[in-house]
Design a protein around this motif. Sequence first.
Motif, PDB file in Angstrom:
ATOM      1  N   ASP A 119       0.911  -1.023   0.070  1.00 49.34           N
ATOM      2  CA  ASP A 119       0.234   0.138  -0.320  1.00 49.34           C
ATOM      3  C   ASP A 119       0.716   1.038  -0.258  1.00 49.34           C
ATOM      4  OD1 ASP A 119       0.956  -0.451   2.578  1.00 49.34           O
ATOM      5  OD2 ASP A 119      -1.028  -0.135   3.369  1.00 49.34           O
ATOM      6  N   LEU A 120       2.037   1.277  -0.011  1.00 53.45           N
ATOM      7  CA  LEU A 120       2.902   2.194  -0.587  1.00 53.45           C
ATOM      8  C   LEU A 120       3.661   3.071   0.539  1.00 53.45           C
ATOM      9  CD1 LEU A 120       1.636   3.847  -4.283  1.00 53.45           C
ATOM     10  CD2 LEU A 120       3.542   1.969  -3.604  1.00 53.45           C
ATOM     11  N   VAL A 121       3.745   2.090   1.701  1.00 50.32           N
ATOM     12  CA  VAL A 121       4.125   2.959   2.632  1.00 50.32           C
ATOM     13  C   VAL A 121       5.662   2.399   3.197  1.00 50.32           C
ATOM     14  CG1 VAL A 121       4.286   2.936   5.485  1.00 50.32           C
ATOM     15  CG2 VAL A 121       2.121   2.715   4.253  1.00 50.32           C
ATOM     16  N   VAL A 122       6.572   3.417   3.075  1.00 47.49           N
ATOM     17  CA  VAL A 122       7.970   3.445   2.785  1.00 47.49           C
ATOM     18  C   VAL A 122       8.710   3.080   4.194  1.00 47.49           C
ATOM     19  CG1 VAL A 122      10.017   4.371   2.420  1.00 47.49           C
ATOM     20  CG2 VAL A 122       7.851   4.640   0.589  1.00 47.49           C
ATOM     21  N   VAL A 123       9.337   2.329   4.509  1.00 45.28           N
ATOM     22  CA  VAL A 123       9.345   2.156   5.095  1.00 45.28           C
ATOM     23  C   VAL A 123      11.314   2.518   5.991  1.00 45.28           C
ATOM     24  CG1 VAL A 123      10.400   0.550   7.702  1.00 45.28           C
ATOM     25  CG2 VAL A 123       7.867   0.492   6.143  1.00 45.28           C
ATOM     26  N   LEU A 124      11.514   3.407   6.762  1.00 40.13           N
ATOM     27  CA  LEU A 124      12.813   4.385   6.587  1.00 40.13           C
ATOM     28  C   LEU A 124      13.168   3.826   8.250  1.00 40.13           C
ATOM     29  CD1 LEU A 124      12.041   7.637   5.179  1.00 40.13           C
ATOM     30  CD2 LEU A 124      13.151   5.812   3.877  1.00 40.13           C
ATOM     31  N   MET A 141       3.283  10.863   7.043  1.00 36.65           N
ATOM     32  CA  MET A 141       4.355  10.513   7.295  1.00 36.65           C
ATOM     33  C   MET A 141       3.721  10.470   9.174  1.00 36.65           C
ATOM     34  SD  MET A 141       7.665  12.971   6.557  1.00 36.65           S
ATOM     35  CE  MET A 141       8.679  12.273   7.172  1.00 36.65           C
ATOM     36  N   ALA A 142       4.739   9.281   9.822  1.00 38.64           N
ATOM     37  CA  ALA A 142       4.678   8.918  11.900  1.00 38.64           C
ATOM     38  C   ALA A 142       6.147   8.501  11.944  1.00 38.64           C
ATOM     39  CB  ALA A 142       4.098   8.536  11.218  1.00 38.64           C
ATOM     40  N   GLU A 143       6.448   8.659  12.756  1.00 41.21           N
ATOM     41  CA  GLU A 143       7.611   7.626  13.491  1.00 41.21           C
ATOM     42  C   GLU A 143       7.193   6.746  14.833  1.00 41.21           C
ATOM     43  OE1 GLU A 143      10.923   7.006  17.133  1.00 41.21           O
ATOM     44  OE2 GLU A 143       8.960   8.384  17.278  1.00 41.21           O
ATOM     45  N   LYS A 144       7.136   5.327  14.354  1.00 44.72           N
ATOM     46  CA  LYS A 144       7.315   4.363  15.517  1.00 44.72           C
ATOM     47  C   LYS A 144       8.068   3.366  15.845  1.00 44.72           C
ATOM     48  CE  LYS A 144       3.279   1.781  17.028  1.00 44.72           C
ATOM     49  NZ  LYS A 144       1.825   1.256  16.271  1.00 44.72           N
ATOM     50  N   ASP A 145       8.430   2.971  16.690  1.00 40.24           N
ATOM     51  CA  ASP A 145       8.629   1.470  17.235  1.00 40.24           C
ATOM     52  C   ASP A 145      10.676   1.814  16.491  1.00 40.24           C
ATOM     53  OD1 ASP A 145       7.017   0.648  18.374  1.00 40.24           O
ATOM     54  OD2 ASP A 145       6.053  -0.107  16.407  1.00 40.24           O
ATOM     55  N   GLY A 146      10.416   2.733  15.822  1.00 43.72           N
ATOM     56  CA  GLY A 146      12.584   3.589  15.805  1.00 43.72           C
ATOM     57  C   GLY A 146      12.792   3.393  14.561  1.00 43.72           C
ATOM     58  N   PHE A 147      11.168   2.946  13.906  1.00 49.01           N
ATOM     59  CA  PHE A 147      10.998   3.867  12.480  1.00 49.01           C
ATOM     60  C   PHE A 147      10.286   4.908  11.987  1.00 49.01           C
ATOM     61  CE2 PHE A 147      12.209  -0.949  12.981  1.00 49.01           C
ATOM     62  CZ  PHE A 147      12.443  -0.897  12.416  1.00 49.01           C
ATOM     63  N   ARG A 206      14.936  11.789  14.195  1.00 47.96           N
ATOM     64  CA  ARG A 206      13.681  10.877  14.196  1.00 47.96           C
ATOM     65  C   ARG A 206      13.001  12.081  15.694  1.00 47.96           C
ATOM     66  NH1 ARG A 206      15.848   5.297  15.382  1.00 47.96           N
ATOM     67  NH2 ARG A 206      15.066   5.467  17.994  1.00 47.96           N
ATOM     68  N   MET A 207      13.936  12.223  16.581  1.00 48.02           N
ATOM     69  CA  MET A 207      13.229  12.991  17.525  1.00 48.02           C
ATOM     70  C   MET A 207      13.239  14.347  16.761  1.00 48.02           C
ATOM     71  SD  MET A 207      12.937  11.262  20.121  1.00 48.02           S
ATOM     72  CE  MET A 207      12.346  10.059  18.740  1.00 48.02           C
ATOM     73  N   THR A 208      13.609  15.204  16.165  1.00 46.40           N
ATOM     74  CA  THR A 208      13.398  15.667  15.639  1.00 46.40           C
ATOM     75  C   THR A 208      11.897  15.972  14.703  1.00 46.40           C
ATOM     76  OG1 THR A 208      16.016  16.053  15.174  1.00 46.40           O
ATOM     77  CG2 THR A 208      15.029  17.535  13.239  1.00 46.40           C
ATOM     78  N   LEU A 209      12.506  14.755  14.247  1.00 46.95           N
ATOM     79  CA  LEU A 209      11.134  14.511  13.129  1.00 46.95           C
ATOM     80  C   LEU A 209       9.440  14.298  14.365  1.00 46.95           C
ATOM     81  CD1 LEU A 209       9.179  14.293  10.198  1.00 46.95           C
ATOM     82  CD2 LEU A 209       9.712  11.219  11.023  1.00 46.95           C
ATOM     83  N   ARG A 210       9.426  14.633  15.132  1.00 45.63           N
ATOM     84  CA  ARG A 210       8.378  14.491  15.943  1.00 45.63           C
ATOM     85  C   ARG A 210       8.221  16.131  16.038  1.00 45.63           C
ATOM     86  NH1 ARG A 210       8.515  10.167  21.076  1.00 45.63           N
ATOM     87  NH2 ARG A 210       8.319   8.269  19.876  1.00 45.63           N
ATOM     88  N   VAL A 225       9.428  18.219  14.009  1.00 48.80           N
ATOM     89  CA  VAL A 225       8.669  19.021  12.562  1.00 48.80           C
ATOM     90  C   VAL A 225       6.774  18.781  12.596  1.00 48.80           C
ATOM     91  CG1 VAL A 225       8.288  18.347  10.256  1.00 48.80           C
ATOM     92  CG2 VAL A 225      11.194  18.656  11.773  1.00 48.80           C
ATOM     93  N   LEU A 226       6.627  17.364  13.021  1.00 51.07           N
ATOM     94  CA  LEU A 226       5.033  16.758  12.712  1.00 51.07           C
ATOM     95  C   LEU A 226       4.389  17.868  13.922  1.00 51.07           C
ATOM     96  CD1 LEU A 226       5.715  13.115  12.892  1.00 51.07           C
ATOM     97  CD2 LEU A 226       5.310  14.949  10.129  1.00 51.07           C
ATOM     98  N   ALA A 227       5.499  17.609  14.966  1.00 53.04           N
ATOM     99  CA  ALA A 227       4.053  19.107  16.240  1.00 53.04           C
ATOM    100  C   ALA A 227       4.247  20.141  15.708  1.00 53.04           C
ATOM    101  CB  ALA A 227       4.768  18.547  17.508  1.00 53.04           C
ATOM    102  N   TRP A 228       5.308  20.634  14.844  1.00 57.15           N
ATOM    103  CA  TRP A 228       5.645  22.312  14.363  1.00 57.15           C
ATOM    104  C   TRP A 228       4.129  22.261  13.385  1.00 57.15           C
ATOM    105  CZ3 TRP A 228       8.241  23.704   9.770  1.00 57.15           C
ATOM    106  CH2 TRP A 228       7.506  25.298   9.782  1.00 57.15           C
TER     107      TRP A 228
END
Length: 146
Positions: free
Chosen positions: A69-74, A98-104, A81-85, A87-90
């Motif tokens: 279903d075209l979810v790219v796992v990075l 995009m999401a950060e979960k379980d280290g990915f 990852r914390m910086t991404l969190r 950015v997602l809050a901002w």
Amino acid sequence: MSVIEKEALAGFPRIRGARVHATVPISQEILNYLLSNIQIGVEIEEHNRVLISFRMFRAAAEIVGVTPDLVVVLSTSWVLRMTLRAVLAWKPSLQAYMAEKDGFVYVFCGLIPAVRRYEYLWQHLTEVRARTQAGRLILDLDIHVR
């Protein structure tokens, strides 16, 4: 509307049951065009490495996998990852993609408007494998028209 679009929208009745394997190279320019709606840029490097950018934020990551279903796992560092969190809050509108979960980090490409437009084609994917060359994402696709 093209013949292929008409067939696809009808569910490909004339080729139902077909199985296809395809290798599709996607240039960095095409990826950036598809991601431009959500203001994210990608720089594709060798060995499944990518640089993802959003404004001043830039993160290195490795493609671990791609789901049908075209979810790219990075995979990326804890700091990024914390910086991404942050950015997602901002920028909460990015949480749809995009999401950060379980280290990915997960990028929901199938939900990006420019990609979702072609859902009638990619809904038949059964397996997706990704690899990179400098400037190109190469997808090996297994397709089963149901």
